[in-house]
Design a protein around this motif. Sequence first.
Motif, PDB file in Angstrom:
ATOM      1  N   GLN A 108       0.799  -1.110  -0.245  1.00  0.00           N
ATOM      2  CA  GLN A 108      -0.003  -0.039  -0.091  1.00  0.00           C
ATOM      3  C   GLN A 108       0.783   1.437   0.218  1.00  0.00           C
ATOM      4  OE1 GLN A 108      -2.154  -1.065   3.521  1.00  0.00           O
ATOM      5  NE2 GLN A 108      -4.221  -1.279   2.370  1.00  0.00           N
ATOM      6  N   ILE A 109       1.834   1.300   0.666  1.00  0.00           N
ATOM      7  CA  ILE A 109       2.809   2.328   0.793  1.00  0.00           C
ATOM      8  C   ILE A 109       3.500   2.571  -0.740  1.00  0.00           C
ATOM      9  CG2 ILE A 109       4.783   3.211   1.700  1.00  0.00           C
ATOM     10  CD1 ILE A 109       4.234   1.615   4.573  1.00  0.00           C
ATOM     11  N   ALA A 110       3.876   1.497  -1.364  1.00  0.00           N
ATOM     12  CA  ALA A 110       4.339   1.724  -2.505  1.00  0.00           C
ATOM     13  C   ALA A 110       3.401   2.109  -3.475  1.00  0.00           C
ATOM     14  CB  ALA A 110       5.193   0.158  -2.872  1.00  0.00           C
ATOM     15  N   ALA A 111       2.240   1.638  -3.357  1.00  0.00           N
ATOM     16  CA  ALA A 111       1.171   1.791  -4.476  1.00  0.00           C
ATOM     17  C   ALA A 111       0.702   3.403  -4.200  1.00  0.00           C
ATOM     18  CB  ALA A 111      -0.052   1.198  -4.251  1.00  0.00           C
ATOM     19  N   ALA A 112       0.993   4.087  -3.080  1.00  0.00           N
ATOM     20  CA  ALA A 112       0.581   5.458  -2.777  1.00  0.00           C
ATOM     21  C   ALA A 112       1.389   6.536  -3.574  1.00  0.00           C
ATOM     22  CB  ALA A 112       0.703   5.817  -1.309  1.00  0.00           C
ATOM     23  N   GLY A 113       2.694   5.888  -3.836  1.00  0.00           N
ATOM     24  CA  GLY A 113       3.621   6.801  -4.704  1.00  0.00           C
ATOM     25  C   GLY A 113       3.084   7.055  -6.071  1.00  0.00           C
ATOM     26  N   GLN A 114       2.420   6.158  -6.507  1.00  0.00           N
ATOM     27  CA  GLN A 114       1.543   6.170  -7.730  1.00  0.00           C
ATOM     28  C   GLN A 114       2.910   6.292  -9.094  1.00  0.00           C
ATOM     29  OE1 GLN A 114      -1.097   9.586  -7.944  1.00  0.00           O
ATOM     30  NE2 GLN A 114      -2.346   8.423  -6.377  1.00  0.00           N
ATOM     31  N   LEU A 115       3.848   5.340  -8.843  1.00  0.00           N
ATOM     32  CA  LEU A 115       4.781   5.353  -9.751  1.00  0.00           C
ATOM     33  C   LEU A 115       4.711   4.109 -10.569  1.00  0.00           C
ATOM     34  CD1 LEU A 115       7.797   6.431  -7.404  1.00  0.00           C
ATOM     35  CD2 LEU A 115       6.759   7.779  -9.286  1.00  0.00           C
ATOM     36  N   SER A 116       4.514   3.969 -12.024  1.00  0.00           N
ATOM     37  CA  SER A 116       4.280   3.129 -12.729  1.00  0.00           C
ATOM     38  C   SER A 116       5.562   2.521 -13.111  1.00  0.00           C
ATOM     39  CB  SER A 116       3.279   3.370 -13.869  1.00  0.00           C
ATOM     40  OG  SER A 116       2.143   3.830 -13.597  1.00  0.00           O
ATOM     41  N   LEU A 117       5.872   1.429 -13.121  1.00  0.00           N
ATOM     42  CA  LEU A 117       7.010   0.531 -13.567  1.00  0.00           C
ATOM     43  C   LEU A 117       7.237   0.830 -15.108  1.00  0.00           C
ATOM     44  CD1 LEU A 117       7.130  -2.709 -11.596  1.00  0.00           C
ATOM     45  CD2 LEU A 117       8.181  -0.563 -11.084  1.00  0.00           C
ATOM     46  N   GLY A 118       8.361   1.162 -15.840  1.00  0.00           N
ATOM     47  CA  GLY A 118       8.502   1.033 -16.973  1.00  0.00           C
ATOM     48  C   GLY A 118       8.274   2.611 -17.449  1.00  0.00           C
ATOM     49  N   ALA A 119       7.384   3.662 -16.652  1.00  0.00           N
ATOM     50  CA  ALA A 119       7.257   4.632 -17.131  1.00  0.00           C
ATOM     51  C   ALA A 119       8.524   5.764 -16.883  1.00  0.00           C
ATOM     52  CB  ALA A 119       6.182   5.622 -16.112  1.00  0.00           C
TER      53      ALA A 119
END
Length: 185
Positions: A108-119
Amino acid sequence: TQIFPVARAQIGAFQVQTNAEIRFMPWQPLDPADLAKALALTKGDVLQPDAVAKSIDGLFATGRFEDILVEAEPSSAGVILTFSTQLASFIGHVTVEGKTSAPPNRAQIAAAGQLSLGARFDDHDITAAAASIRQLLTSNGFYRAEVSPDVPHEEQAQEASITFTVREHARAKYEKPTIKGVTLL
């Protein structure tokens, strides 16, 4: 693509010469077949300003470059073109380190950063991601939480691996109030 008058004049000085060599500094990440599609000029061609402009556009269209500068220098065999590039970086991995107490969990903490792999990687995204993670922690009672990003870059892979180190401190909690003294009810 528009070539500005100064650039056109500089290229014009080499226009009747052939491309003796095409170089990339520091290096170029494209497969040779993809590079051939991106470049509108080849070794042995007569140098043309439009071909240089189309080559810059073609290289940018691959998405692998942040900035491109082309320099021409004379040689005994014609002209040497050097494409000086700044490579783009992409988000390769996002991890969370530090002692965490669920909720929220590490995912949940990692998802909160809203960083998409490959972006495509941008420093501003890291600042926004850290702020979003702090907000999530605050929403879960960690009012003094600290979030520290670390972003090592792997140039060959054009990848930025992002690690957020979290220090939660104490979680705020609600307890039944203790009332002392005389109550009016």
